[in-house]
Design a protein around this motif. Structure first.
Motif, PDB file in Angstrom:
ATOM      1  N   UNK A  31      11.330  93.422   7.278  1.00 51.82           N
ATOM      2  CA  UNK A  31      12.771  92.881   8.094  1.00 51.82           C
ATOM      3  C   UNK A  31      13.657  92.516   7.161  1.00 51.82           C
ATOM      4  N   UNK A  32      13.127  91.816   5.877  1.00 48.22           N
ATOM      5  CA  UNK A  32      14.123  91.220   5.207  1.00 48.22           C
ATOM      6  C   UNK A  32      14.999  92.218   4.284  1.00 48.22           C
ATOM      7  N   UNK A  33      14.670  93.771   4.586  1.00 52.00           N
ATOM      8  CA  UNK A  33      15.394  94.636   3.690  1.00 52.00           C
ATOM      9  C   UNK A  33      16.431  95.334   4.850  1.00 52.00           C
ATOM     10  N   UNK A  34      17.825  95.099   4.461  1.00 47.49           N
ATOM     11  CA  UNK A  34      18.782  95.647   5.384  1.00 47.49           C
ATOM     12  C   UNK A  34      18.830  96.885   5.657  1.00 47.49           C
ATOM     13  N   UNK A  35      18.416  97.824   4.663  1.00 45.02           N
ATOM     14  CA  UNK A  35      18.210  99.459   5.080  1.00 45.02           C
ATOM     15  C   UNK A  35      17.096  99.470   6.037  1.00 45.02           C
ATOM     16  N   UNK A  36      15.983  98.889   6.023  1.00 45.84           N
ATOM     17  CA  UNK A  36      14.780  99.011   6.955  1.00 45.84           C
ATOM     18  C   UNK A  36      15.285  98.469   8.249  1.00 45.84           C
ATOM     19  N   UNK A  37      16.248  97.406   8.230  1.00 43.96           N
ATOM     20  CA  UNK A  37      16.610  96.962   9.362  1.00 43.96           C
ATOM     21  C   UNK A  37      17.523  97.984  10.327  1.00 43.96           C
ATOM     22  N   UNK A  38      18.378  98.707   9.603  1.00 40.83           N
ATOM     23  CA  UNK A  38      19.241  99.750  10.190  1.00 40.83           C
ATOM     24  C   UNK A  38      18.444 100.739  10.817  1.00 40.83           C
ATOM     25  N   UNK A  39      17.196 101.207   9.918  1.00 39.16           N
ATOM     26  CA  UNK A  39      16.493 102.240  10.300  1.00 39.16           C
ATOM     27  C   UNK A  39      15.895 101.885  11.546  1.00 39.16           C
ATOM     28  N   UNK A  40      15.382 100.816  11.695  1.00 35.50           N
ATOM     29  CA  UNK A  40      14.560 100.217  12.684  1.00 35.50           C
ATOM     30  C   UNK A  40      15.563 100.233  14.003  1.00 35.50           C
ATOM     31  N   UNK A  41      16.766  99.513  13.717  1.00 31.40           N
ATOM     32  CA  UNK A  41      17.538  99.441  14.932  1.00 31.40           C
ATOM     33  C   UNK A  41      17.901 100.729  15.609  1.00 31.40           C
ATOM     34  N   UNK A  42      18.114 101.643  14.640  1.00 31.25           N
ATOM     35  CA  UNK A  42      18.621 103.176  15.060  1.00 31.25           C
ATOM     36  C   UNK A  42      17.296 103.794  15.956  1.00 31.25           C
ATOM     37  N   UNK A  71      19.578  88.762  16.322  1.00 32.10           N
ATOM     38  CA  UNK A  71      20.206  88.557  14.881  1.00 32.10           C
ATOM     39  C   UNK A  71      19.093  87.900  14.066  1.00 32.10           C
ATOM     40  N   UNK A  72      17.891  88.243  14.287  1.00 31.76           N
ATOM     41  CA  UNK A  72      16.561  87.898  13.321  1.00 31.76           C
ATOM     42  C   UNK A  72      16.673  86.392  13.271  1.00 31.76           C
ATOM     43  N   UNK A  73      16.787  85.625  14.441  1.00 31.93           N
ATOM     44  CA  UNK A  73      16.709  84.486  14.246  1.00 31.93           C
ATOM     45  C   UNK A  73      15.307  84.170  14.949  1.00 31.93           C
ATOM     46  N   UNK A  74      14.312  83.508  14.049  1.00 29.04           N
ATOM     47  CA  UNK A  74      13.088  83.240  14.456  1.00 29.04           C
ATOM     48  C   UNK A  74      12.827  82.255  15.466  1.00 29.04           C
ATOM     49  N   UNK A  75      13.631  81.240  15.428  1.00 29.47           N
ATOM     50  CA  UNK A  75      13.309  80.107  16.463  1.00 29.47           C
ATOM     51  C   UNK A  75      14.136  80.668  17.730  1.00 29.47           C
ATOM     52  N   UNK A  76      15.223  81.372  17.892  1.00 32.33           N
ATOM     53  CA  UNK A  76      15.797  81.649  19.060  1.00 32.33           C
ATOM     54  C   UNK A  76      14.867  82.854  19.714  1.00 32.33           C
ATOM     55  N   UNK A  77      14.162  83.900  19.014  1.00 27.04           N
ATOM     56  CA  UNK A  77      13.212  84.729  19.534  1.00 27.04           C
ATOM     57  C   UNK A  77      12.264  84.049  19.933  1.00 27.04           C
ATOM     58  N   UNK A  78      11.639  83.354  19.187  1.00 29.78           N
ATOM     59  CA  UNK A  78      10.179  82.625  19.728  1.00 29.78           C
ATOM     60  C   UNK A  78      10.640  81.939  21.274  1.00 29.78           C
ATOM     61  N   UNK A  79      11.851  81.133  21.341  1.00 29.44           N
ATOM     62  CA  UNK A  79      12.217  80.561  22.375  1.00 29.44           C
ATOM     63  C   UNK A  79      12.368  81.594  23.669  1.00 29.44           C
ATOM     64  N   UNK A  85      13.644  90.420  18.257  1.00 28.01           N
ATOM     65  CA  UNK A  85      14.147  89.716  16.836  1.00 28.01           C
ATOM     66  C   UNK A  85      15.278  90.334  16.374  1.00 28.01           C
ATOM     67  N   UNK A  86      15.652  91.523  16.542  1.00 28.94           N
ATOM     68  CA  UNK A  86      16.833  92.216  15.920  1.00 28.94           C
ATOM     69  C   UNK A  86      17.854  91.865  17.186  1.00 28.94           C
ATOM     70  N   UNK A  87      17.465  91.817  18.180  1.00 24.09           N
ATOM     71  CA  UNK A  87      18.595  91.776  19.392  1.00 24.09           C
ATOM     72  C   UNK A  87      19.219  89.982  19.172  1.00 24.09           C
TER      73      UNK A  87
END
Length: 647
Positions: A616-627, A584-592, A580-582
């Motif tokens: 995952x709507x929180x930008x700070x959370x996204x950075x922590x999860x990515x790291x 770019x949080x695109x729901x349809x692209x990740x589902x495919x 999902x992060x890879x």
């Protein structure tokens, strides 16, 4: 009146005369103690050597047996010829030499068959031998063998040979004999070896004198050779001179090999001899030769191999190891086409091996001193961030130009907790790696600086070597690993490689990079044995700044519960989050990409948010999860991904 052998008594043999004691009628005899015989056996063995004493006692016993058979022939009226033959057993028993008990007696005087077997109990000869000497490698009842052979050959009328196959003198429970005609023995016994009547007993003294003269000549030649070899070492000459001097002295081919069986130098006609080829194809050797090779390597023994392949000119190489500080550093081979070993050859080759060991020890000391000095300077370069400019200058005097691109290589041996138990193997592996690097250095005419530091080898590999070989740093590391594996198949080597360091001021940073690559490889238990720092990806920046354990702890705080949930429930929430992060949080692209429906994808994201409080709507959370995901990736905790895939 006809007599049987087992009916004879001492009264039948003794006859007392007023003027002279007689035994065996008119044949004068005397009685001697067993201890006196033991003293004779001891003196003969010490004076003549065990082999010549054996021949002496065999021939003496043969003559005694022959003589008593002739006397007994006329002394009694035997029931038949077989009884005359069996009287030899009775004579053994009555004389006190042994208690002879046949277990098989096929004796046919008409057909000429003679095949007997039995035991000599309480052999005086074996017991007396053990009073003066330790167990021998072969039976020692030589007089009894000779007596039985002489008596039976005379009484039976054909050449009969007795051999002892078990003996208390060599540690067996009993003395066990076999007696057969020479024809029945066949190839097991040569005619010359049992021709006891041919030589005079007095010949042994002549032989002993000749042996002393021969030993004196060998000692003289040995001293000359030792002096010549010692002078070679004192004059600073090498193994080539040693091989030449030994070859001229023995008039044969000489090959000196290193500890890996590779030929270092040779002299004379050695044809296509290669100790390494023999080792590599040892399965083609006879079983006896394979055992000898094991004794040479494991017990440091001098050996002689039997015939090798038919096309080889060398048939019987004599090989001895060169031992330095109780470790084998090489081998000397005498190349000869004859199986016979001259008396001086083992002595001379072992003297030469000792001189080679002295030469190698001197070289080893000089090399170790030089490399220790260079290694200390390399350690200073790698471990200190701020260098003293004089170090580079000192190394330049030794031919090391460090202000050009280098890679830092660290060679780490695995199972460090077992190092003390396998110190000898560890030393061998470290020496092997250092020697491979030095060999490359000489071949490429590029200086490689090497050091040994806390159980690992460190080296500065010039980029020029890789360029000339047209290979990458990783390919170079893999080539070294393959060479180590060929010599030490059990090696568990790890190689960490830094990014390219442009000059001497980058080496400390490069050392930290190579070290970090090894740390990650050990923590993640990677199967890849050559690890480049550059392969760690963006996470390498953090790895270079912090301890790996701290990073893993951080990632566990963020994603640990989800990781454990996936393992317990066999779900793919972590995988879903990663892609999902890879994408770019695109729901349809990740589902495919994951072959999920939009509804299924929404359900997973909702589950992640509610169960693990990850918004995952929180930008700070996204950075922590990515790291945290990047750290898990580097540590190999994402089974659906590899570091290479991320790169």
């Amino acid at each position: 009146m006809a007599v049987k052998a087992n009916n004879i008594t001492l009264g039948d043999l003794f006859r007392i005369d007023a003027e002279m004691d007689n035994f065996l009628q008119s044949q004068r005899m005397f009685i001697s103690s067993a201890d006196a015989w033991g003293t004779l056996i001891k003196d003969l063995t010490l004076t003549l050597g065990i082999e010549r004493a054996k021949r002496f006692l065999l021939r003496y016993g043969y003559q005694c047996g022959r003589h008593e058979a002739e006397v007994l022939k006329d002394m009694f009226e035997w029931e038949n010829k077989k009884e005359w033959v069996l009287a030899g057993v009775t004579m053994h028993n009555l004389s006190g030499r042994t208690s002879s008990v046949p277990t098989k007696a096929k004796i046919d005087t008409e057909t000429g068959e003679f095949d007997v077997e039995g035991f000599w109990y309480n052999s005086y000869e074996a017991k007396q031998y053990l009073q003066h000497f330790p167990f021998h490698s072969e039976p020692v009842c030589y007089f009894l063998e000779g007596y039985a052979s002489g008596y039976c050959s005379t009484s039976f009328g054909r050449k009969v040979v007795f051999k002892e196959i078990e003996c208390i003198g060599k540690g067996d429970k009993h003395c066990h004999f076999v007696g057969k005609t020479l024809e029945l023995w066949g190839d097991e016994i040569s005619i010359d070896s049992v021709d006891y009547a041919r030589e005079d007993i007095g010949d042994e003294l002549d032989w002993a004198y000749k042996r002393i003269e021969s030993q004196s000549e060998i000692l003289k030649r040995g001293n000359i050779l030792s002096n010549q070899l010692t002078q070679i070492v004192l004059q600073g000459k090498g193994l080539g001179e040693i091989a030449q001097t030994l070859g001229k002295s023995l008039q044969c081919g000489i090959v000196i090999s290193n500890q890996y069986f590779e030929t270092i130098t040779e002299y004379g006609q050695v044809f296509n001899y290669s100790l390494k080829n023999i080792i590599d194809n040892k399965e083609k050797l006879r079983a006896s030769d394979q055992k000898k090779m094991e004794e040479m390597i494991n017990k440091q023994a001098t050996i002689q191999l039997n015939t090798l392949e038919e096309q080889e000119f060398f048939k019987f190489p004599l090989i001895t190891p060169i031992v330095v500080q109780n470790n084998i550093y090489g081998y000397i081979s005498i190349i000869k086409n004859s199986k016979e070993i001259e008396e001086l050859e083992p002595s001379f080759i072992e003297r030469a091996a000792n001189i080679c060991a002295l030469h190698l020890l001197n070289e080893k000391t000089v090399i170790e001193t030089e490399h220790r000095m260079k290694g200390e300077m390399l350690n200073e370069i790698l471990l200190q961030p701020n260098l003293d400019s004089s170090i580079a200058k000192r190394l330049s005097y030794l031919g090391y130009y460090l202000n050009k691109p280098h890679f830092v290589f660290i060679f780490r041996l695995q199972n460090q907790n077992l190092l003390f138990k396998n110190d000898k193997l560890l030393t061998k592996e470290k020496d092997l790696i250092a020697n491979i690097l030095r060999k490359h250095s000489e071949y490429e005419e590029q200086k490689i600086l090497v050091s040994n530091y806390f159980g690992q080898i460190q080296a500065l590999i010039p980029e020029d070597i890789l360029v000339s070989r047209k290979i990458s740093a990783q390919q170079y590391g893999e080539a070294i690993m393959e060479e180590v594996k060929r010599i030490i198949p059990t090696s568990q080597l790890l190689i960490g490689i830094s990014n390219l360091c442009l000059d001497i001021n980058n080496f400390h940073h490069g050392f930290k990079q190579a070290k970090k690559a090894l740390e990650i490889a050990q923590i993640t238990n990677q199967q890849q044995r050559v690890i480049l720092f550059s392969e760690l990806g963006p996470i390498s920046i953090l790895l270079d700044a912090r301890n790996p354990e701290e990073l893993e702890s951080y990632a566990d705080k963020v994603l640990g519960p989800m990781y454990d949930y996936d393992v317990r429930k066999s779900t793919e929430l972590l995988k879903t989050l990663y892609f999902y992060l890879d994408n770019e949080c695109n729901l349809h692209k990740t589902a495919r990409y994951m072959n999920l429906s939009i509804g299924g994808m929404r359900y997973r994201l909702l589950n992640i948010s509610e169960r693990f409080n990850i918004d995952m709507m929180n930008s700070s959370t996204r950075r922590e999860v990515q790291l945290a995901l990047d750290i898990y990736l580097a540590f190999g905790k994402l089974p659906f991904m590899q570091i290479q895939d991320k790169i």
